[in-house]
Design a protein around this motif. Structure first.
Motif, PDB file in Angstrom:
ATOM      1  N   THR A  55       0.744  -1.366  -0.170  1.00 32.33           N
ATOM      2  CA  THR A  55       0.104   0.034   0.056  1.00 32.33           C
ATOM      3  C   THR A  55       0.975   1.198   0.026  1.00 32.33           C
ATOM      4  OG1 THR A  55      -1.727  -0.939   1.220  1.00 32.33           O
ATOM      5  CG2 THR A  55      -1.782   1.257   1.167  1.00 32.33           C
ATOM      6  N   ARG A  56       2.010   1.248   0.836  1.00 32.33           N
ATOM      7  CA  ARG A  56       2.743   2.479   0.966  1.00 32.33           C
ATOM      8  C   ARG A  56       3.359   2.646  -0.452  1.00 32.33           C
ATOM      9  NH1 ARG A  56       3.610   0.445   6.437  1.00 32.33           N
ATOM     10  NH2 ARG A  56       5.535  -0.542   5.596  1.00 32.33           N
ATOM     11  N   ALA A  57       3.906   1.557  -1.047  1.00 26.98           N
ATOM     12  CA  ALA A  57       4.581   1.678  -2.265  1.00 26.98           C
ATOM     13  C   ALA A  57       3.772   2.051  -3.382  1.00 26.98           C
ATOM     14  CB  ALA A  57       5.255   0.413  -2.665  1.00 26.98           C
ATOM     15  N   VAL A  58       2.560   1.615  -3.300  1.00 24.53           N
ATOM     16  CA  VAL A  58       1.600   2.274  -4.576  1.00 24.53           C
ATOM     17  C   VAL A  58       1.304   3.796  -4.139  1.00 24.53           C
ATOM     18  CG1 VAL A  58      -0.935   2.083  -5.283  1.00 24.53           C
ATOM     19  CG2 VAL A  58       0.741  -0.055  -5.009  1.00 24.53           C
ATOM     20  N   LEU A  59       1.101   4.128  -2.843  1.00 25.51           N
ATOM     21  CA  LEU A  59       0.904   5.444  -2.692  1.00 25.51           C
ATOM     22  C   LEU A  59       2.000   6.549  -2.988  1.00 25.51           C
ATOM     23  CD1 LEU A  59      -0.620   5.260   1.034  1.00 25.51           C
ATOM     24  CD2 LEU A  59      -1.940   6.070  -0.768  1.00 25.51           C
ATOM     25  N   HIS A 201       8.076  -6.182  -4.037  1.00 23.54           N
ATOM     26  CA  HIS A 201       7.433  -4.556  -3.851  1.00 23.54           C
ATOM     27  C   HIS A 201       7.449  -4.068  -5.181  1.00 23.54           C
ATOM     28  CE1 HIS A 201       8.021  -4.955   0.603  1.00 23.54           C
ATOM     29  NE2 HIS A 201       7.067  -5.786   0.267  1.00 23.54           N
ATOM     30  N   SER A 202       8.908  -4.098  -5.681  1.00 20.37           N
ATOM     31  CA  SER A 202       9.119  -3.288  -6.904  1.00 20.37           C
ATOM     32  C   SER A 202       8.520  -3.846  -8.283  1.00 20.37           C
ATOM     33  CB  SER A 202      10.455  -3.309  -7.323  1.00 20.37           C
ATOM     34  OG  SER A 202      11.097  -4.464  -7.693  1.00 20.37           O
ATOM     35  N   GLY A 206       5.328  -1.685  -9.949  1.00 22.04           N
ATOM     36  CA  GLY A 206       5.544  -1.364 -11.280  1.00 22.04           C
ATOM     37  C   GLY A 206       4.592  -1.828 -12.166  1.00 22.04           C
ATOM     38  N   SER A 207       4.116  -2.807 -12.026  1.00 24.20           N
ATOM     39  CA  SER A 207       3.002  -3.553 -12.845  1.00 24.20           C
ATOM     40  C   SER A 207       1.689  -2.530 -12.713  1.00 24.20           C
ATOM     41  CB  SER A 207       2.631  -5.033 -12.211  1.00 24.20           C
ATOM     42  OG  SER A 207       3.718  -5.764 -12.622  1.00 24.20           O
ATOM     43  N   VAL A 208       1.321  -2.184 -11.518  1.00 24.80           N
ATOM     44  CA  VAL A 208       0.365  -1.228 -11.215  1.00 24.80           C
ATOM     45  C   VAL A 208       0.494   0.124 -11.834  1.00 24.80           C
ATOM     46  CG1 VAL A 208      -0.740   0.087  -9.379  1.00 24.80           C
ATOM     47  CG2 VAL A 208      -0.427  -2.138  -8.891  1.00 24.80           C
ATOM     48  N   THR A 209       1.736   0.619 -11.903  1.00 25.46           N
ATOM     49  CA  THR A 209       1.849   1.814 -12.561  1.00 25.46           C
ATOM     50  C   THR A 209       1.653   1.629 -14.049  1.00 25.46           C
ATOM     51  OG1 THR A 209       4.332   1.835 -12.381  1.00 25.46           O
ATOM     52  CG2 THR A 209       3.135   3.044 -10.649  1.00 25.46           C
ATOM     53  N   ALA A 210       2.163   0.487 -14.234  1.00 32.32           N
ATOM     54  CA  ALA A 210       2.179   0.379 -16.076  1.00 32.32           C
ATOM     55  C   ALA A 210       0.673   0.170 -16.454  1.00 32.32           C
ATOM     56  CB  ALA A 210       2.890  -1.073 -16.276  1.00 32.32           C
ATOM     57  N   MET A 211      -0.198  -0.491 -15.637  1.00 33.68           N
ATOM     58  CA  MET A 211      -1.575  -0.652 -15.969  1.00 33.68           C
ATOM     59  C   MET A 211      -2.351   0.489 -15.854  1.00 33.68           C
ATOM     60  SD  MET A 211      -2.406  -4.168 -14.088  1.00 33.68           S
ATOM     61  CE  MET A 211      -1.744  -5.657 -14.343  1.00 33.68           C
TER      62      MET A 211
END
Length: 239
Positions: A55-59, A201-202, A206-211
């Motif tokens: 969660t923190r990484a996505v934030l 985590h990376s 990274g997959s989330v920000t790519a999507m």
């Protein structure tokens, strides 16, 4: 902060970590649980705590991008057979998110049972992608709902709780059903995602920000997608 739903007799399923005045997208995280268990998760909820670093990484990765970030709240700690309680709560959280943010694209991030729930509800109109972390993928799990979605499954090859082969099989079947799907096996990775935690985590973030259209996919994830795009090859890569 929980989102109040006055129509519901139970607690809201959506817990927000960040909202936005004009949301353009959202990320919903779903933690793990048990195969059976009708009691609610305890205050000392270790599966929930394990998702906090993600969660923190996505934030951090989506700061300033008008991306809503939240978590699903489960009424029960177990999947509970055909009741599929975690999936039902994930759908409630998505419906509540739609009321809050409108028809924005949503990326689901789920670990273990939460991964199974994320995959099960991917047919919801808001969902554009799923990132599964050591997801629980029983043999024969449905995949038709994944058509048109992007799916990245990350699984440790030393996982003794959920089967890595379940992820690789589901990724292949999802691709055949019309999904853009791949699986990445992390060498030495375990179910708790503690070994090589930084890599987990990376790759997940990274997959989330790519999507979300913010970045290219991390190298090994991009390679897995390319491999799966070649006729006769499996959409699986090792990291």
């Amino acid at each position: 902060m929980p989102v109040r739903d006055r129509r519901a007799a139970v607690q809201p399923a959506l817990v927000l970590d960040r909202t936005a005045a004009r949301p353009r997208a959202a990320v919903l995280l779903l933690h793990g649980g048990r195969s059976e268990g009708e009691a609610p998760p305890s205050r000392l909820n270790l599966p929930g705590a394990r998702m906090w670093p993600f969660t923190r990484a996505v934030l951090r990765a989506t700061e300033g991008q008008d991306v809503v970030v939240g978590r699903a709240r489960y009424r029960c700690r177990g999947w509970n057979g055909s009741r599929a309680d975690a999936a039902r709560d994930a759908r409630r959280a998505l419906d509540e998110l739609e009321e809050l943010a409108g028809a924005v694209p949503v990326v689901l991030v789920g670990h273990s049972m939460g991964g199974r729930a994320a995959l099960a509800v991917a047919g919801h109109g808001l969902v554009s992608g799923v990132v599964g972390l050591a997801p629980w993928c029983p043999r024969g799990e449905p995949v038709d709902q994944l058509a048109g979605r992007r799916v990245v499954l990350l699984h440790g090859d030393r996982d003794r709780v959920t089967d890595p082969h379940g992820s690789t099989d589901l990724a292949a079947r999802a691709r055949a059903a019309g999904a853009e799907a791949c699986a990445v096996l992390l060498s030495g990775g375990d179910h708790a995602m503690l070994r090589r935690a930084g890599t987990w985590h990376s790759l997940a973030t990274g997959s989330v920000t790519a999507m979300l259209g913010m970045d290219p996919y991390p190298g090994v994830v991009g390679q897995a997608f390319l491999a799966g795009g070649d006729q006769g090859k499996s959409p699986v890569h090792k990291a």
